[in-house]
Design a protein around this motif. Structure first.
Motif, PDB file in Angstrom:
ATOM      1  N   TYR A 169     -35.658   8.900  19.761  1.00  0.00           N
ATOM      2  CA  TYR A 169     -36.790   7.957  20.128  1.00  0.00           C
ATOM      3  C   TYR A 169     -38.016   8.491  19.249  1.00  0.00           C
ATOM      4  CZ  TYR A 169     -34.212   5.429  23.937  1.00  0.00           C
ATOM      5  OH  TYR A 169     -33.011   4.776  24.351  1.00  0.00           O
ATOM      6  N   GLU A 170     -38.491   9.595  19.561  1.00  0.00           N
ATOM      7  CA  GLU A 170     -39.707  10.200  19.087  1.00  0.00           C
ATOM      8  C   GLU A 170     -39.443  10.082  17.333  1.00  0.00           C
ATOM      9  OE1 GLU A 170     -42.772  13.722  19.577  1.00  0.00           O
ATOM     10  OE2 GLU A 170     -40.572  14.077  20.020  1.00  0.00           O
ATOM     11  N   GLN A 171     -38.535  10.411  16.841  1.00  0.00           N
ATOM     12  CA  GLN A 171     -38.335  10.442  15.425  1.00  0.00           C
ATOM     13  C   GLN A 171     -38.217   9.186  14.775  1.00  0.00           C
ATOM     14  OE1 GLN A 171     -36.508  12.396  17.879  1.00  0.00           O
ATOM     15  NE2 GLN A 171     -37.360  14.313  17.332  1.00  0.00           N
ATOM     16  N   VAL A 172     -37.824   8.484  15.559  1.00  0.00           N
ATOM     17  CA  VAL A 172     -37.878   6.883  15.000  1.00  0.00           C
ATOM     18  C   VAL A 172     -39.341   6.341  15.020  1.00  0.00           C
ATOM     19  CG1 VAL A 172     -37.109   4.301  15.293  1.00  0.00           C
ATOM     20  CG2 VAL A 172     -35.490   6.184  15.453  1.00  0.00           C
ATOM     21  N   THR A 173     -39.997   6.858  16.042  1.00  0.00           N
ATOM     22  CA  THR A 173     -41.531   6.211  16.047  1.00  0.00           C
ATOM     23  C   THR A 173     -42.308   6.892  14.902  1.00  0.00           C
ATOM     24  OG1 THR A 173     -41.163   6.271  18.446  1.00  0.00           O
ATOM     25  CG2 THR A 173     -43.629   6.597  17.558  1.00  0.00           C
TER      26      THR A 173
ATOM     27  N   ASP B 130     -42.613  -2.863  12.913  1.00  0.00           N
ATOM     28  CA  ASP B 130     -41.222  -3.399  13.756  1.00  0.00           C
ATOM     29  C   ASP B 130     -39.989  -2.998  13.113  1.00  0.00           C
ATOM     30  OD1 ASP B 130     -43.245  -4.752  15.257  1.00  0.00           O
ATOM     31  OD2 ASP B 130     -42.578  -6.602  15.086  1.00  0.00           O
ATOM     32  N   ILE B 131     -39.261  -2.608  13.730  1.00  0.00           N
ATOM     33  CA  ILE B 131     -37.882  -2.206  13.717  1.00  0.00           C
ATOM     34  C   ILE B 131     -36.839  -3.097  14.157  1.00  0.00           C
ATOM     35  CG2 ILE B 131     -36.133  -0.616  13.747  1.00  0.00           C
ATOM     36  CD1 ILE B 131     -38.303   0.249  11.823  1.00  0.00           C
ATOM     37  N   VAL B 132     -35.886  -3.412  13.238  1.00  0.00           N
ATOM     38  CA  VAL B 132     -34.778  -4.464  13.725  1.00  0.00           C
ATOM     39  C   VAL B 132     -33.621  -3.918  13.846  1.00  0.00           C
ATOM     40  CG1 VAL B 132     -33.675  -6.996  12.973  1.00  0.00           C
ATOM     41  CG2 VAL B 132     -35.922  -6.354  12.359  1.00  0.00           C
ATOM     42  N   GLY B 133     -32.823  -4.137  14.908  1.00  0.00           N
ATOM     43  CA  GLY B 133     -31.523  -3.591  15.342  1.00  0.00           C
ATOM     44  C   GLY B 133     -30.340  -4.653  14.901  1.00  0.00           C
TER      45      GLY B 133
END
Length: 414
Positions: free
Chosen positions: A47-51, A125-128
């Protein structure tokens, strides 16, 4: 709007200075790499790395410069994803759905809806994604439905293999409208109670991609975010494969990095070896040299395979239907050709690395087996045997490749 009616001045992402682009993210990649083994060991989701990546604008590298992005070409994106995969192969796969949705929106007709999405990407914004249904679903059947209830559009259904969606602000959901039977992409905000996500992927590799089940229970979707599937960008299947090629090539680079480090620091030698130090043993050097060559070829093939997809993107707005079709065919064929060889090169390399080490190389403390497990998992997407047939059919018979793949229950044979 078709390609013939696109304005000639439309900003496109044709490429930028790669070293300057990569320099923005390499310090973050380094930080990501520092904790990769421990995340693997504990199956700790990044989670932190994606942030970190979101805040640095990584998700907007394909957005045109004029809209606030980096304007990177597709080969540059793939090269960047290879570097990220070397740090942690789970992350580019977790972002695969995001970059596919970005690609679709930069291929969309110009207008307010498109600009709104580009602004969201630039804002971080990130899209899954959530496309695959499991269980008794038949091939070609879509159980997830979009319907109009209580003066709003809602989505109901369950998806699996929704890789990266657990980190996302939005989810790209493949569904079918109840009112007209059309297949659509429903871009759903995750910030609502109607979306439930689980990290229940049980594969032996790529364990921290945040894959698993997504459940949509009257999840709201704005009508402007119901996008006809027939308008989806044409080289989408090639694009999805390109990201997996980047995962494989980056995994190979990580394996080469680690085996070189282990050989460099190893002090124990065999009495029947060739030198007083392992780092000077000619046969060990040969093993590592061969691994290096395999990964060089894998990376080169992955980046080259992205060029026809870039041509397809640019031809989308060029007004030449034949040039666009030719580029889409080339994108599919070349991504398949690369998949066939890159998978083999990286799987061999991640196995052969143990020939350069002693029994200590299989220690759980090193987790060197993760490279093979991750490569084998990534290579298991989109079966190689079918890609080999498709390429052969093109070479011999000129048969165009399929552009949409589905999975489901087949017809039972007695």
């Amino acid at each position: 709007m078709n390609s013939e009616s696109q304005p000639s001045h439309l900003p496109l992402s044709r490429g930028t200075d790669y070293e300057q682009l990569a320099a923005r993210f390499r310090p973050i990649f380094h930080r990501i790499a520092e904790g990769a083994v421990e995340r693997e060991r504990g199956r700790t989701l990044p989670y932190e790395q994606v942030t970190w990546l979101k805040e640095a604008g990584f998700g907007a590298v394909r957005v045109p410069i004029e809209h606030g992005g980096a304007g990177a070409s597709l080969p540059q994106l793939i090269q960047l994803l290879i570097e990220l995969a070397e740090a942690d192969s789970a992350l580019p796969q977790a972002l695969r759905g995001h970059f596919a949705f970005v690609e679709d929106r930069i291929n969309a007709a110009p207008g307010a809806a498109r600009d709104k999405w580009l602004a969201r990407f630039v804002a971080g914004d990130i899209v899954g994604n959530a496309w695959t249904e499991v269980g008794t679903v038949k091939l070609g059947e879509v159980i997830t439905r979009v319907s109009f209830q209580d003066q709003r559009w809602v989505v109901n259904g369950t998806k699996y293999y929704s890789t990266g969606s657990i980190f996302a602000d939005w989810i790209d959901v493949y569904a079918r409208r109840d009112d007209n039977g059309a297949d659509v992409i429903a871009a759903i905000s995750t910030r609502q109670p109607g979306v439930r996500q689980s990290d229940d992927w049980d594969g032996f590799g790529q364990r921290t991609t945040g894959s698993g089940t997504s459940v949509f229970d009257n999840a709201r979707v704005e009508e402007e975010n119901l996008i006809g599937f027939s308008t989806r960008f044409k080289y989408q299947t090639a694009f999805y494969q390109l990201v997996l090629l980047a995962v494989l090539a980056g995994t190979g680079r990580a394996a080469l990095r680690d085996v070189s480090h282990e050989v460099r620091r190893r002090t124990r030698v065999y009495s029947h070896g060739n030198a007083g130090r392992v780092s000077e043993d000619a046969q060990v050097l040969q093993v590592v040299g061969k691994i290096s060559a395999r990964i060089y070829a894998a990376e080169a093939a992955a980046v080259r395979a992205a060029h026809p997809s870039q041509r397809a993107y640019e031809a989308r707005f060029g007004g030449d239907a034949k040039a666009e079709n030719d580029a889409n065919v080339a994108a599919e064929i070349e991504s398949a050709q690369a998949q066939i060889v890159v998978a083999d090169l990286v799987l061999q390399a991640t196995t052969e690395l143990f020939n350069a080490l002693g029994a200590s190389g299989v220690s759980e403390s090193k987790l060197l087996d993760r490279h093979w497990r991750n490569a084998r998992t990534a290579a298991s997407h989109n079966p190689l045997i079918y890609k080999e047939r498709i390429v052969g059919d093109w070479e011999i018979n000129g048969t165009e490749p399929p552009y949409v793949w589905q999975i489901g229950n087949g017809v039972a044979t007695a």
